[in-house]
Write a protein that holds these residues in place. Structure first.
Motif, PDB file in Angstrom:
ATOM      1  N   GLN A   1      -3.640   8.325   0.658  1.00  0.00           N
ATOM      2  CA  GLN A   1      -3.822   7.866  -0.717  1.00  0.00           C
ATOM      3  C   GLN A   1      -2.631   8.221  -1.611  1.00  0.00           C
ATOM      4  O   GLN A   1      -2.511   7.731  -2.725  1.00  0.00           O
ATOM      5  CB  GLN A   1      -5.096   8.492  -1.303  1.00  0.00           C
ATOM      6  CG  GLN A   1      -6.366   8.181  -0.539  1.00  0.00           C
ATOM      7  CD  GLN A   1      -6.715   6.704  -0.580  1.00  0.00           C
ATOM      8  OE1 GLN A   1      -6.469   6.016  -1.571  1.00  0.00           O
ATOM      9  NE2 GLN A   1      -7.279   6.202   0.516  1.00  0.00           N
ATOM     10  N   GLY A   2      -1.772   9.076  -1.102  1.00  0.00           N
ATOM     11  CA  GLY A   2      -0.612   9.507  -1.862  1.00  0.00           C
ATOM     12  C   GLY A   2       0.150  10.534  -1.046  1.00  0.00           C
ATOM     13  O   GLY A   2      -0.320  10.991  -0.008  1.00  0.00           O
TER      14      GLY A   2
ATOM     15  N   ARG B   1      -0.688  16.582 -12.826  1.00  0.00           N
ATOM     16  CA  ARG B   1      -1.372  15.397 -12.319  1.00  0.00           C
ATOM     17  C   ARG B   1      -2.281  14.795 -13.388  1.00  0.00           C
ATOM     18  O   ARG B   1      -2.304  13.574 -13.587  1.00  0.00           O
ATOM     19  CB  ARG B   1      -2.157  15.779 -11.075  1.00  0.00           C
ATOM     20  CG  ARG B   1      -2.883  14.632 -10.389  1.00  0.00           C
ATOM     21  CD  ARG B   1      -3.303  15.045  -8.984  1.00  0.00           C
ATOM     22  NE  ARG B   1      -3.829  16.406  -8.948  1.00  0.00           N
ATOM     23  CZ  ARG B   1      -3.803  17.185  -7.884  1.00  0.00           C
ATOM     24  NH1 ARG B   1      -3.258  16.769  -6.761  1.00  0.00           N
ATOM     25  NH2 ARG B   1      -4.320  18.399  -7.910  1.00  0.00           N
TER      26      ARG B   1
ATOM     27  N   GLU C   1       0.837  -1.180   0.000  1.00  0.00           N
ATOM     28  CA  GLU C   1       0.000   0.000   0.000  1.00  0.00           C
ATOM     29  C   GLU C   1       0.879   1.240   0.000  1.00  0.00           C
ATOM     30  O   GLU C   1       2.039   1.195   0.424  1.00  0.00           O
ATOM     31  CB  GLU C   1      -0.907   0.001   1.240  1.00  0.00           C
ATOM     32  CG  GLU C   1      -1.914  -1.148   1.267  1.00  0.00           C
ATOM     33  CD  GLU C   1      -2.783  -1.095   2.508  1.00  0.00           C
ATOM     34  OE1 GLU C   1      -2.437  -0.343   3.451  1.00  0.00           O
ATOM     35  OE2 GLU C   1      -3.805  -1.811   2.544  1.00  0.00           O
ATOM     36  N   ILE C   2       0.322   2.351  -0.438  1.00  0.00           N
ATOM     37  CA  ILE C   2       1.115   3.561  -0.599  1.00  0.00           C
ATOM     38  C   ILE C   2       1.765   4.003   0.710  1.00  0.00           C
ATOM     39  O   ILE C   2       2.912   4.464   0.715  1.00  0.00           O
ATOM     40  CB  ILE C   2       0.251   4.703  -1.189  1.00  0.00           C
ATOM     41  CG1 ILE C   2       1.120   5.904  -1.548  1.00  0.00           C
ATOM     42  CG2 ILE C   2      -0.884   5.097  -0.245  1.00  0.00           C
ATOM     43  CD1 ILE C   2       2.111   5.651  -2.644  1.00  0.00           C
ATOM     44  N   GLU C   3       1.084   3.855   1.833  1.00  0.00           N
ATOM     45  CA  GLU C   3       1.647   4.337   3.092  1.00  0.00           C
ATOM     46  C   GLU C   3       2.880   3.543   3.519  1.00  0.00           C
ATOM     47  O   GLU C   3       3.699   4.035   4.296  1.00  0.00           O
ATOM     48  CB  GLU C   3       0.604   4.308   4.198  1.00  0.00           C
ATOM     49  CG  GLU C   3       0.097   2.941   4.569  1.00  0.00           C
ATOM     50  CD  GLU C   3      -0.965   3.021   5.661  1.00  0.00           C
ATOM     51  OE1 GLU C   3      -0.912   2.176   6.566  1.00  0.00           O
ATOM     52  OE2 GLU C   3      -1.829   3.909   5.591  1.00  0.00           O
TER      53      GLU C   3
ATOM     54  N   GLN D   1      -1.140   3.693  -9.266  1.00  0.00           N
ATOM     55  CA  GLN D   1      -2.085   3.666 -10.388  1.00  0.00           C
ATOM     56  C   GLN D   1      -1.854   2.391 -11.179  1.00  0.00           C
ATOM     57  O   GLN D   1      -0.716   2.051 -11.497  1.00  0.00           O
ATOM     58  CB  GLN D   1      -1.878   4.894 -11.280  1.00  0.00           C
ATOM     59  CG  GLN D   1      -2.860   4.990 -12.450  1.00  0.00           C
ATOM     60  CD  GLN D   1      -2.604   6.243 -13.296  1.00  0.00           C
ATOM     61  OE1 GLN D   1      -1.877   7.149 -12.898  1.00  0.00           O
ATOM     62  NE2 GLN D   1      -3.212   6.293 -14.471  1.00  0.00           N
TER      63      GLN D   1
ATOM     64  N   LYS E   1       5.732  13.756  -6.451  1.00  0.00           N
ATOM     65  CA  LYS E   1       4.425  13.284  -6.000  1.00  0.00           C
ATOM     66  C   LYS E   1       4.350  11.784  -6.253  1.00  0.00           C
ATOM     67  O   LYS E   1       4.667  11.312  -7.352  1.00  0.00           O
ATOM     68  CB  LYS E   1       3.313  14.010  -6.751  1.00  0.00           C
ATOM     69  CG  LYS E   1       1.917  13.629  -6.295  1.00  0.00           C
ATOM     70  CD  LYS E   1       0.859  14.551  -6.859  1.00  0.00           C
ATOM     71  CE  LYS E   1      -0.550  14.075  -6.494  1.00  0.00           C
ATOM     72  NZ  LYS E   1      -0.734  13.962  -5.029  1.00  0.00           N
ATOM     73  N   THR E   2       3.923  11.019  -5.231  1.00  0.00           N
ATOM     74  CA  THR E   2       3.923   9.560  -5.303  1.00  0.00           C
ATOM     75  C   THR E   2       2.539   9.012  -5.004  1.00  0.00           C
ATOM     76  O   THR E   2       1.885   9.432  -4.053  1.00  0.00           O
ATOM     77  CB  THR E   2       4.935   8.978  -4.294  1.00  0.00           C
ATOM     78  OG1 THR E   2       6.220   9.569  -4.518  1.00  0.00           O
ATOM     79  CG2 THR E   2       5.052   7.462  -4.451  1.00  0.00           C
ATOM     80  N   TYR E   3       2.100   8.078  -5.833  1.00  0.00           N
ATOM     81  CA  TYR E   3       0.797   7.436  -5.641  1.00  0.00           C
ATOM     82  C   TYR E   3       0.803   6.107  -6.394  1.00  0.00           C
ATOM     83  O   TYR E   3       1.814   5.735  -7.026  1.00  0.00           O
ATOM     84  CB  TYR E   3      -0.334   8.350  -6.141  1.00  0.00           C
ATOM     85  CG  TYR E   3      -0.196   8.787  -7.588  1.00  0.00           C
ATOM     86  CD1 TYR E   3      -0.816   8.097  -8.626  1.00  0.00           C
ATOM     87  CD2 TYR E   3       0.561   9.916  -7.910  1.00  0.00           C
ATOM     88  CE1 TYR E   3      -0.680   8.506  -9.941  1.00  0.00           C
ATOM     89  CE2 TYR E   3       0.706  10.334  -9.225  1.00  0.00           C
ATOM     90  CZ  TYR E   3       0.073   9.630 -10.239  1.00  0.00           C
ATOM     91  OH  TYR E   3       0.209  10.035 -11.537  1.00  0.00           O
TER      92      TYR E   3
ATOM     93  N   GLU F   1       5.851   7.875  -9.549  1.00  0.00           N
ATOM     94  CA  GLU F   1       6.562   9.031  -8.991  1.00  0.00           C
ATOM     95  C   GLU F   1       6.619  10.110 -10.066  1.00  0.00           C
ATOM     96  O   GLU F   1       7.177   9.882 -11.147  1.00  0.00           O
ATOM     97  CB  GLU F   1       7.967   8.630  -8.548  1.00  0.00           C
ATOM     98  CG  GLU F   1       7.964   7.607  -7.423  1.00  0.00           C
ATOM     99  CD  GLU F   1       9.304   6.951  -7.195  1.00  0.00           C
ATOM    100  OE1 GLU F   1       9.555   6.522  -6.047  1.00  0.00           O
ATOM    101  OE2 GLU F   1      10.101   6.858  -8.152  1.00  0.00           O
TER     102      GLU F   1
ATOM    103  N   THR G   1      -2.008  13.200   0.614  1.00  0.00           N
ATOM    104  CA  THR G   1      -3.361  13.140   0.070  1.00  0.00           C
ATOM    105  C   THR G   1      -4.145  12.212   0.976  1.00  0.00           C
ATOM    106  O   THR G   1      -3.841  11.017   1.059  1.00  0.00           O
ATOM    107  CB  THR G   1      -3.359  12.589  -1.371  1.00  0.00           C
ATOM    108  OG1 THR G   1      -2.549  13.435  -2.195  1.00  0.00           O
ATOM    109  CG2 THR G   1      -4.772  12.554  -1.940  1.00  0.00           C
TER     110      THR G   1
END
Length: 247
Positions: A190-191, A233, A122-124, A212, A208-210, A218, A183
């Protein structure tokens, strides 16, 4: 009967409109010769040791978007682990990487880079190492305080970092030179975005990292372009939707 026919026509028109919209969005990034490639997909740490990779995902893109194509690929390892693409914010078109006149004005250029790699977390889970939280896990990702709301995100600080000593000196320096944004959705991360503070380096950048399409994404750009974050974005999301789209 006429009402039913009219409703059917309306639904058909709406579906056609959505389909054309998807096509139009992709046409911006597919002007020219397209190349097919595959990027490795991993679902656990153990799978990284497997050769060849247990799975892969096909990408279709223009070669001109590839960042530094002459430096790509790990020596002796023929599989794509990560891939980077560069584009101009205003046009959505590739960056002229080999145009000397353009590269000499790097500080003024309005471009950004997208890097993708496989992830099974997961992103976290990616956040602690990215923002230099202590490896002893004495500070959790949830131990933040919201300092401001900007760019559609929460700018946060980790007060406990500055109280840490010894092996966590690097963490204190990092948090003193970087701004951190999360986010959040119903309190869940979430990011995130990390930016060099103004004056911390010659050309401050943000990343910025998330996640998809199950890839860690990144997006890196100069801090002075934060006002264009919405466009950056949108380009990044649309571009990856297009090159990873199933044919």
């Amino acid at each position: 009967m006429e009402a039913l026919f009219s409703l059917s026509v309306m639904v058909l028109v709406a579906m056609t409109s959505i389909s054309n919209s998807d096509t139009d969005a992709c046409s911006l990034y597919t002007r020219g010769k397209l190349t097919e490639n595959e990027i490795s997909v991993y679902r656990s740490l153990e799978e990284i040791r497997v050769i060849p990779p247990p799975a892969s995902k096909r990408l279709t893109y223009r070669n001109e978007y590839l960042a530094q194509p002459h430096l790509r690929g790990a020596t002796g390892y023929p599989y794509e682990i990560s891939m980077s693409f560069e584009m101009n914010i205003d046009t959505g078109q590739p960056v002229p990487q080999f145009n000397r006149a353009y590269t000499k004005t790097i500080k003024q250029n309005r471009d950004f880079r997208i890097t993708i790699r496989s992830t099974w977390s997961e992103i976290e889970k990616h956040l602690p190492s990215r923002i230099a939280l202590p490896i002893e896990r004495t500070i959790a990702v949830e131990d933040y305080e919201v300092a401001a709301e900007q760019y559609g995100m929460s700018q946060v600080v980790y007060p406990d970092v500055h109280a840490e000593i010894g092996s966590n000196t690097y963490a204190r320096r990092f948090h003193g030179k970087n701004d951190i944004f999360l986010t959040l959705e119903n309190g869940k991360i979430q990011g995130f975005m990390v930016c060099d503070k103004d004056g911390a380096v010659v050309v401050p950048h943000c990343e910025k990292t998330y996640i998809q399409h199950s890839f860690l994404v990144e997006v890196r750009f100069k801090r002075i372009l934060l006002g264009d974050l919405s466009s950056i974005r949108q380009h990044a999301v649309n571009f990856l939707d297009c090159i990873l789209k199933e044919n």
